[in-house]
Design a protein around this motif. Sequence first.
Motif, short mmCIF file in Angstrom:
data_model
loop_
_atom_site.label_atom_id
_atom_site.label_comp_id
_atom_site.label_asym_id
_atom_site.label_seq_id
_atom_site.Cartn_x
_atom_site.Cartn_y
_atom_site.Cartn_z
N ALA A 191 0.58 -1.19 -0.01
CA ALA A 191 -0.17 0.12 0.11
C ALA A 191 0.59 1.28 -0.09
CB ALA A 191 -0.90 -0.04 1.06
N GLY A 192 2.16 0.96 0.10
CA GLY A 192 3.16 2.23 0.31
C GLY A 192 2.95 3.14 1.36
N LEU A 193 2.73 2.48 2.68
CA LEU A 193 2.38 3.16 3.71
C LEU A 193 3.66 2.85 4.79
CD1 LEU A 193 -1.19 2.42 4.52
CD2 LEU A 193 -0.19 4.33 3.62
N ILE A 204 -6.66 10.95 7.73
CA ILE A 204 -5.69 10.06 7.70
C ILE A 204 -6.18 8.83 7.81
CG2 ILE A 204 -3.29 9.13 9.10
CD1 ILE A 204 -2.89 12.01 9.50
N GLU A 205 -6.91 8.62 8.93
CA GLU A 205 -7.67 7.21 9.01
C GLU A 205 -8.41 6.73 8.02
OE1 GLU A 205 -10.28 5.51 12.76
OE2 GLU A 205 -11.61 6.96 11.44
N ARG A 206 -9.04 7.42 7.20
CA ARG A 206 -9.79 7.19 5.94
C ARG A 206 -8.84 6.76 4.99
NH1 ARG A 206 -13.12 11.43 7.78
NH2 ARG A 206 -12.44 12.93 6.53
N LEU A 218 2.60 10.56 9.27
CA LEU A 218 1.59 9.58 8.90
C LEU A 218 0.91 10.24 7.53
CD1 LEU A 218 -0.24 8.21 12.14
CD2 LEU A 218 1.67 7.13 10.62
N GLY A 219 0.64 11.44 7.77
CA GLY A 219 0.21 12.09 6.60
C GLY A 219 0.73 12.19 5.22
N ASP A 220 2.22 11.96 5.39
CA ASP A 220 3.33 12.28 4.35
C ASP A 220 2.97 11.14 3.47
OD1 ASP A 220 4.32 14.76 4.95
OD2 ASP A 220 5.71 14.05 5.96
#
Length: 334
Positions: A74-76, A118-120, A160-162
């Motif tokens: 997922a690229g996370l 971010i959660e979504r 996390l948002g990045d």
Amino acid sequence: MAAIDALSLFAEHLPRKPYCTDDLTAGLQIRPLKTALQRAYIQPNGPGMVWVMVYDVDRACIDPQDWWPVWETAGLPLPNMAVMNRRTKRGHLIYLLEAGVCRTELAHLKPLRYIASIERAYTAALDADPGYAGLICKNPFNDRWLVWEIHGNPYTLGELGDYVDLTAKAVSLPSDASESFGLGRNVTMFHTGRKWAYRAVREHWAPNGLGRWSEAVLERLQAINGEFPQPLPFAEVKATAKSISGWTWRRMTPAGLQDLIERTHTPEQQAERGRRATNQAEAGVASGQARRQSSEQDRATARLMRAQGYTQQAIAVVLGVHRNTVSSWLSDAQ
């Protein structure tokens, strides 16, 4: 920070009496933390703060075909822990936050919206369960689960948002469904409840009226919560209601409003406003709009909210008028 610290960081902000259970079909119980830590499922966040973000991945966290973790696909970023079913390897991915996000204080609505976005975004990227309520998660201290401690470095929301596009329409303009699950419920209940409270508090101004006002706010938020497919726990509703009722009672006071009216509605100012209203009427301004602009109480409320730091757009939403009307009201007082 050593990877072994992930578990202690998880435990550091657990509620003193969390929800817990060994069997989801049997329902949840509230138990002292020492007892709850022995259960298979536990509540990771208290009603007032979010310290842990959990995603329910309904497939093997490590793809059995190529052995890639779902978060890499997922690229996370790396989660701090994966708590998995020993047989299926399905489970919960846990991200720890460096600083908690308040769910209840009015001043923290922006970060609450941010973390909900971010959660979504992470839920979509991981193809995680969007209906996961987030109230309880697999307890990493219970031997029922396979626990993979990956690292013990907590994340900031910015970090996390990045990894995701928070400008995407599905994230910045959530659907009704996304507002009804996860942290979106907190944002919806909080935002809807506070907008109602700004006006409704004026109906409850009376000596020793805080108790009745608090009950009214709680009743309102319970009604909002009841509309969600998966309502929030009563403890979260109660904490949010307490925050909204206390803030509005302290800030939106009759004395403060009366003082503002007296300072901004002198005979000279009223005469000038009357002249402007006459000119507007002669120019064909709709009578409904003219009546709205002549409402002294709404004008005074707008100036009081502006003095407390609210933007013109926020005031316009609360009072149900156009932002240009608010701008005009504020300029009258200068």
